[in-house]
Design a protein around this motif. Structure first.
Motif, PDB file in Angstrom:
ATOM      1  N   THR A  35      -2.207  10.817  -3.352  1.00  0.00           N
ATOM      2  CA  THR A  35      -3.215   9.798  -3.643  1.00  0.00           C
ATOM      3  C   THR A  35      -2.830   8.414  -3.134  1.00  0.00           C
ATOM      4  OG1 THR A  35      -2.199   9.467  -5.807  1.00  0.00           O
ATOM      5  CG2 THR A  35      -4.052  11.004  -5.693  1.00  0.00           C
ATOM      6  N   GLY A  36      -1.639   8.282  -2.531  1.00  0.00           N
ATOM      7  CA  GLY A  36      -1.216   6.975  -2.053  1.00  0.00           C
ATOM      8  C   GLY A  36      -0.085   7.067  -1.060  1.00  0.00           C
ATOM      9  N   LEU A  37       0.333   5.907  -0.529  1.00  0.00           N
ATOM     10  CA  LEU A  37       1.434   5.798   0.428  1.00  0.00           C
ATOM     11  C   LEU A  37       2.341   4.631   0.006  1.00  0.00           C
ATOM     12  CD1 LEU A  37      -0.271   6.189   3.932  1.00  0.00           C
ATOM     13  CD2 LEU A  37       1.367   7.760   2.899  1.00  0.00           C
ATOM     14  N   LYS A  38       3.623   4.798   0.250  1.00  0.00           N
ATOM     15  CA  LYS A  38       4.555   3.711   0.015  1.00  0.00           C
ATOM     16  C   LYS A  38       5.555   3.653   1.161  1.00  0.00           C
ATOM     17  CE  LYS A  38       7.839   6.404  -2.771  1.00  0.00           C
ATOM     18  NZ  LYS A  38       8.515   6.550  -4.081  1.00  0.00           N
ATOM     19  N   PHE A  39       6.212   2.480   1.314  1.00  0.00           N
ATOM     20  CA  PHE A  39       7.253   2.330   2.329  1.00  0.00           C
ATOM     21  C   PHE A  39       8.282   1.339   1.817  1.00  0.00           C
ATOM     22  CE2 PHE A  39       4.140  -0.931   3.083  1.00  0.00           C
ATOM     23  CZ  PHE A  39       4.832  -2.037   3.553  1.00  0.00           C
ATOM     24  N   GLN A  40       9.439   1.315   2.463  1.00  0.00           N
ATOM     25  CA  GLN A  40      10.529   0.451   2.008  1.00  0.00           C
ATOM     26  C   GLN A  40      10.479  -0.883   2.728  1.00  0.00           C
ATOM     27  OE1 GLN A  40      14.627   1.661   2.840  1.00  0.00           O
ATOM     28  NE2 GLN A  40      15.060   1.398   0.666  1.00  0.00           N
ATOM     29  N   ASN A  41      10.474  -1.974   1.970  1.00  0.00           N
ATOM     30  CA  ASN A  41      10.536  -3.321   2.541  1.00  0.00           C
ATOM     31  C   ASN A  41      11.920  -3.498   3.167  1.00  0.00           C
ATOM     32  OD1 ASN A  41      10.744  -6.061   3.091  1.00  0.00           O
ATOM     33  ND2 ASN A  41       9.729  -6.696   1.201  1.00  0.00           N
ATOM     34  N   PRO A  42      12.001  -3.686   4.503  1.00  0.00           N
ATOM     35  CA  PRO A  42      13.323  -3.756   5.156  1.00  0.00           C
ATOM     36  C   PRO A  42      14.150  -4.960   4.716  1.00  0.00           C
ATOM     37  CG  PRO A  42      11.570  -4.361   6.690  1.00  0.00           C
ATOM     38  CD  PRO A  42      10.910  -3.845   5.463  1.00  0.00           C
ATOM     39  N   LYS A  43      13.502  -6.000   4.163  1.00  0.00           N
ATOM     40  CA  LYS A  43      14.235  -7.199   3.765  1.00  0.00           C
ATOM     41  C   LYS A  43      14.846  -7.055   2.379  1.00  0.00           C
ATOM     42  CE  LYS A  43      11.217 -10.160   6.553  1.00  0.00           C
ATOM     43  NZ  LYS A  43      10.229 -11.279   6.535  1.00  0.00           N
ATOM     44  N   THR A  44      14.077  -6.462   1.452  1.00  0.00           N
ATOM     45  CA  THR A  44      14.541  -6.382   0.063  1.00  0.00           C
ATOM     46  C   THR A  44      14.985  -4.994  -0.352  1.00  0.00           C
ATOM     47  OG1 THR A  44      12.338  -5.893  -0.804  1.00  0.00           O
ATOM     48  CG2 THR A  44      12.911  -8.218  -0.526  1.00  0.00           C
ATOM     49  N   GLY A  45      14.592  -3.977   0.417  1.00  0.00           N
ATOM     50  CA  GLY A  45      14.915  -2.600   0.044  1.00  0.00           C
ATOM     51  C   GLY A  45      14.020  -2.034  -1.032  1.00  0.00           C
ATOM     52  N   ALA A  46      13.057  -2.834  -1.529  1.00  0.00           N
ATOM     53  CA  ALA A  46      12.132  -2.363  -2.570  1.00  0.00           C
ATOM     54  C   ALA A  46      10.994  -1.569  -1.934  1.00  0.00           C
ATOM     55  CB  ALA A  46      11.574  -3.555  -3.344  1.00  0.00           C
ATOM     56  N   SER A  47      10.365  -0.707  -2.731  1.00  0.00           N
ATOM     57  CA  SER A  47       9.217   0.078  -2.248  1.00  0.00           C
ATOM     58  C   SER A  47       7.952  -0.752  -2.337  1.00  0.00           C
ATOM     59  CB  SER A  47       9.054   1.355  -3.073  1.00  0.00           C
ATOM     60  OG  SER A  47      10.112   2.240  -2.816  1.00  0.00           O
ATOM     61  N   ARG A  48       7.157  -0.685  -1.290  1.00  0.00           N
ATOM     62  CA  ARG A  48       5.861  -1.339  -1.275  1.00  0.00           C
ATOM     63  C   ARG A  48       4.759  -0.291  -1.166  1.00  0.00           C
ATOM     64  NH1 ARG A  48       5.698  -6.959   2.259  1.00  0.00           N
ATOM     65  NH2 ARG A  48       7.010  -8.187   0.848  1.00  0.00           N
ATOM     66  N   VAL A  49       3.631  -0.565  -1.793  1.00  0.00           N
ATOM     67  CA  VAL A  49       2.485   0.357  -1.772  1.00  0.00           C
ATOM     68  C   VAL A  49       1.499  -0.102  -0.700  1.00  0.00           C
ATOM     69  CG1 VAL A  49       0.537   1.252  -3.082  1.00  0.00           C
ATOM     70  CG2 VAL A  49       2.745   0.922  -4.207  1.00  0.00           C
ATOM     71  N   VAL A  50       0.981   0.854   0.082  1.00  0.00           N
ATOM     72  CA  VAL A  50      -0.056   0.545   1.074  1.00  0.00           C
ATOM     73  C   VAL A  50      -1.390   0.406   0.340  1.00  0.00           C
ATOM     74  CG1 VAL A  50      -1.205   1.282   3.189  1.00  0.00           C
ATOM     75  CG2 VAL A  50       1.204   1.838   2.822  1.00  0.00           C
ATOM     76  N   ILE A  51      -2.084  -0.712   0.569  1.00  0.00           N
ATOM     77  CA  ILE A  51      -3.317  -0.974  -0.181  1.00  0.00           C
ATOM     78  C   ILE A  51      -4.511  -0.267   0.442  1.00  0.00           C
ATOM     79  CG2 ILE A  51      -2.488  -3.194  -1.048  1.00  0.00           C
ATOM     80  CD1 ILE A  51      -4.258  -4.555   1.030  1.00  0.00           C
ATOM     81  N   PHE A  52      -5.545  -0.015  -0.397  1.00  0.00           N
ATOM     82  CA  PHE A  52      -6.793   0.608   0.029  1.00  0.00           C
ATOM     83  C   PHE A  52      -7.805  -0.464   0.455  1.00  0.00           C
ATOM     84  CE2 PHE A  52      -5.347   4.173  -2.663  1.00  0.00           C
ATOM     85  CZ  PHE A  52      -5.642   5.241  -1.824  1.00  0.00           C
ATOM     86  N   ASP A  53      -8.844  -0.011   1.174  1.00  0.00           N
ATOM     87  CA  ASP A  53     -10.023  -0.852   1.382  1.00  0.00           C
ATOM     88  C   ASP A  53     -10.861  -0.808   0.101  1.00  0.00           C
ATOM     89  OD1 ASP A  53     -11.218   1.659   1.441  1.00  0.00           O
ATOM     90  OD2 ASP A  53     -12.616   1.106   3.018  1.00  0.00           O
ATOM     91  N   PRO A  54     -11.964  -1.572   0.003  1.00  0.00           N
ATOM     92  CA  PRO A  54     -12.759  -1.593  -1.250  1.00  0.00           C
ATOM     93  C   PRO A  54     -13.313  -0.239  -1.662  1.00  0.00           C
ATOM     94  CG  PRO A  54     -13.309  -3.489   0.120  1.00  0.00           C
ATOM     95  CD  PRO A  54     -12.425  -2.622   0.950  1.00  0.00           C
ATOM     96  N   THR A  55     -13.494   0.703  -0.702  1.00  0.00           N
ATOM     97  CA  THR A  55     -14.050   2.019  -1.055  1.00  0.00           C
ATOM     98  C   THR A  55     -12.994   2.972  -1.583  1.00  0.00           C
ATOM     99  OG1 THR A  55     -13.703   3.000   1.141  1.00  0.00           O
ATOM    100  CG2 THR A  55     -15.738   1.740   0.801  1.00  0.00           C
ATOM    101  N   ARG A  56     -11.704   2.537  -1.505  1.00  0.00           N
ATOM    102  CA  ARG A  56     -10.589   3.390  -1.914  1.00  0.00           C
ATOM    103  C   ARG A  56     -10.567   4.712  -1.169  1.00  0.00           C
ATOM    104  NH1 ARG A  56      -7.341   1.779  -5.548  1.00  0.00           N
ATOM    105  NH2 ARG A  56      -6.504   3.881  -5.885  1.00  0.00           N
ATOM    106  N   SER A  57     -11.060   4.726   0.065  1.00  0.00           N
ATOM    107  CA  SER A  57     -11.018   5.932   0.892  1.00  0.00           C
ATOM    108  C   SER A  57     -10.213   5.724   2.162  1.00  0.00           C
ATOM    109  CB  SER A  57     -12.448   6.368   1.262  1.00  0.00           C
ATOM    110  OG  SER A  57     -13.088   5.387   2.041  1.00  0.00           O
ATOM    111  N   LEU A  58      -9.805   4.468   2.442  1.00  0.00           N
ATOM    112  CA  LEU A  58      -9.061   4.141   3.660  1.00  0.00           C
ATOM    113  C   LEU A  58      -7.846   3.286   3.307  1.00  0.00           C
ATOM    114  CD1 LEU A  58     -12.063   3.112   5.962  1.00  0.00           C
ATOM    115  CD2 LEU A  58     -10.803   5.278   6.064  1.00  0.00           C
ATOM    116  N   PHE A  59      -6.677   3.624   3.892  1.00  0.00           N
ATOM    117  CA  PHE A  59      -5.493   2.790   3.755  1.00  0.00           C
ATOM    118  C   PHE A  59      -5.550   1.685   4.810  1.00  0.00           C
ATOM    119  CE2 PHE A  59      -4.072   6.942   2.158  1.00  0.00           C
ATOM    120  CZ  PHE A  59      -3.556   6.563   0.929  1.00  0.00           C
TER     121      PHE A  59
END
Length: 599
Positions: free
Chosen positions: A80-104
């Motif tokens: 239901t979602g995607l995440k990736f690692q922030n190369p500067k902080t090492g923390a996980s970031r979430v990829v945001i949706f468009d307003p329809t919540r059908s597109l990353f």
């Protein structure tokens, strides 16, 4: 507009001509190069895995650099979602949706040079001392105050499918329940697709829901639909069949639920004897019995089967028996067409039927019409041999190719996904939904011998079972017969594998090995090739028997859509959806106005 005739026959089933990219008006439909003659950019791919040591997939972006949630869920079911690692902080970031919540949306640093991880909703908390999965939730539904109560199963997300409701309550379009605080009726709301009922705030349990129906036209008050409880045998489960407004029951309605049935009977409560329900003068409608349809269970009746005897027929090939067939007969004749069909001989072949040894061979005479062989007395105990003077193809693959090559096309979905498709009756095209379509949009189909490219409009999508139906008035309306495959049945896949140039579509022969775990798909071997997705599957007699969904690694649920698209070589197994499953589900969903919008 009729389809042009096929290209000349070729003995090589796996060689090809290029298609000319022209439409039916003869105009070039190839994509125009930009004025600066720079080639169009390759699509951007997103590298995704589902765990630290999981397999890495590359998923294609849309032209606007968004990534479809549908594309993600095809390769990672349940994600239901995607995440990736922030190369500067090492923390996980979430990829945001468009307003329809059908597109990353594309991250600020882009999709490249990153590895993304698919995320899933947390599993529901297990109850104490329970290791097994919870039982599904059932919704108690009836169609009137004194109607029979049915328990209908919910989906795992606690929604209830409109299709599930309509199977038990034909014609029902909604649900209502009584508010315990006010005594007023409340309507259960739909999801945005109007195909699923959302779970009420107080849940489904401890409530009895009532099915609702649309009001009848020109009626001040909605009349209650009468249903006839009919079962197919003494021990069968009753099924409710809807009456006509005049309380007659159509024979067609009976046949749709009980194929082959020709009548109805019920037990007289006073004498316990069986009584037959009488027809009207047209013999197409059952007249309502004197005591009415209610409070009775009726049993469908069938004509007695004809006395069946078996004839054994052999076809000789180069001095030896090439094939043997057994045919059930109820009379002392067998038609020429029957013999031709069981051996897949061309319709214009000249055949004779003989019996006895070579020295004393005798030939069967034809009847007065010249269409049937007259069999001698005692034929069930004899062996017969068919001789054919046909110069046409006698093997199954060649016959299927000759009969169907004008109806099998190459089709291109959204994003350049390429597969195969087949022309049905009523100017409709059938293919796999995972090739990516959107309702109302047009897609090109092509085949050798067809000048240019036809476009067909997507009319229907079923993501659940992965098939789509398209159409065009420019196509021919051709007849069609379907059949089903069973365990150990032979099958033939006919399509356009990628990377193979062919003057005709290619054919692969296989055998059904079992049923997939969902109970709907068949699994056969050998498997699929890339480009075969959406290809028609035929049985031994050349009838359309199913649709190839793609390749699979086995009989379990670990197979996903990516396996259907990834391999350019033949996979071990083929995943096939039977024709009867498709037609029954399609008719039900179309009748209720249900279709997915895009795949």
């Amino acid at each position: 507009m009729d389809l042009p005739s096929a290209a000349p026959d070729s003995d090589d089933l796996r060689t090809a001509n290029e298609f000319e990219l022209k439409d039916y008006r003869g105009e070039d439909v190839r994509r125009k190069e930009p004025k600066n003659h720079e080639k169009e950019e390759e699509p951007i791919y997103v590298a995704v895995k589902d765990s630290e040591d999981g397999e890495l997939f590359e998923l294609p972006c849309n032209p606007d650099k968004t990534l479809s949630l549908t594309t993600l869920s095809h390769s990672f079911p349940g994600a239901t979602g995607l995440k990736f690692q922030n190369p500067k902080t090492g923390a996980s970031r979430v990829v945001i949706f468009d307003p329809t919540r059908s597109l990353f949306m594309c991250p600020a640093d882009g999709w490249e040079n990153q590895i993304f991880t698919a995320t899933y909703p947390p599993p529901p908390q297990s109850r104490a001392n329970k290791e097994e999965e919870e039982e599904p939730i059932y919704v108690a539904v009836k169609d009137s105050e004194d109607g029979e109560l049915f328990e209908l199963p919910c989906n795992p997300d606690k929604t209830l499918s409109l299709t599930t409701l309509s199977h038990s309550f034909p014609g029902a379009t909604g649900l209502k329940f009584q508010n315990p605080k006010t005594g007023a009726s409340r309507v259960v709301i739909f999801d945005p697709t109007r195909s699923l009922f959302m779970c009420p705030a107080d849940g489904w349990e401890n409530q009895i829901f009532t099915a609702t129906y649309p009001p009848r036209a020109n009626k001040g008050e909605d009349e209650k639909q009468i249903y006839v409880n009919v079962k197919g045998s003494q021990d069968g489960k009753p099924c409710g069949l809807p009456c006509n407004p005049d309380k007659t029951l159509s024979l067609i309605t009976l046949l749709q639920e009980f194929p082959g049935a020709t009548g109805l009977k019920f037990k007289d409560p006073k004498t316990a004897a069986s009584r037959v329900v009488i027809f009207d003068s047209t013999r197409s409608l059952f007249i309502c019995p004197a005591d009415g349809w209610k409070n009775q269970i009726f049993t469908a009746t069938y004509p007695p089967p004809p006395e069946s005897r078996v004839i054994r027929i052999k076809m000789m090939g180069e001095g030896t028996v090439a094939e043997e067939r057994k045919v059930d007969l109820s009379e002392n004749v067998i038609t020429q067409n029957t013999v031709k069909n069981v051996f897949l001989l061309p319709a214009d072949s000249v055949i004779t039927l003989r019996y006895g040894d070579n020295a004393g061979a005798k030939w069967c005479d034809l009847d007065s019409t010249g269409s049937s062989f007259l069999l001698p007395e005692g034929w069930p105990t004899m062996e017969f041999f068919v001789d054919s003077r046909s110069k046409g193809p006698a093997n199954r693959a060649s016959k299927i190719l000759n009969d169907w090559e004008d109806r099998v096309f190459c089709i291109e979905g959204r994003g350049g996904a390429v597969g195969s498709c087949v022309l049905l009756d009523n100017k409709r095209i059938l293919t796999s939904a995972h090739l990516s379509f959107k309702r109302g949009e047009w897609y090109p189909i092509k085949r050798p011998g067809l000048e240019g490219i036809f476009e067909v409009r997507c009319d229907f999508i079923c993501l659940h079972l992965d098939f789509a139906v398209l159409s065009s008035e420019a196509l021919q309306d051709l007849p069609m017969s379907i059949d089903n495959l069973g365990l150990d049945s032979n099958y033939f896949i006919m399509g356009y594998p990628n990377g193979v140039e062919a003057s005709k579509p290619t054919i692969t022969r296989g055998i059904i090995k079992g049923l997939w775990v969902d109970g709907k798909h068949l699994v056969g071997t050998p498997g699929s090739k890339r480009g075969y997705s959406g290809a028609p599957v035929f049985d031994d007699t050349g009838r359309l028997a199913g649709l190839l969904m793609g390749g699979t690694t086995g009989l379990d649920v670990n197979t996903n859509i990516q396996e259907c698209l990834e391999s350019s070589v033949e996979q071990k197994y083929a995943k096939i959806l039977g024709s009867l499953v498709i037609t029954q589900l399609y008719d039900s969903l179309v009748e209720n106005g249900i279709s997915d919008e895009q795949s």
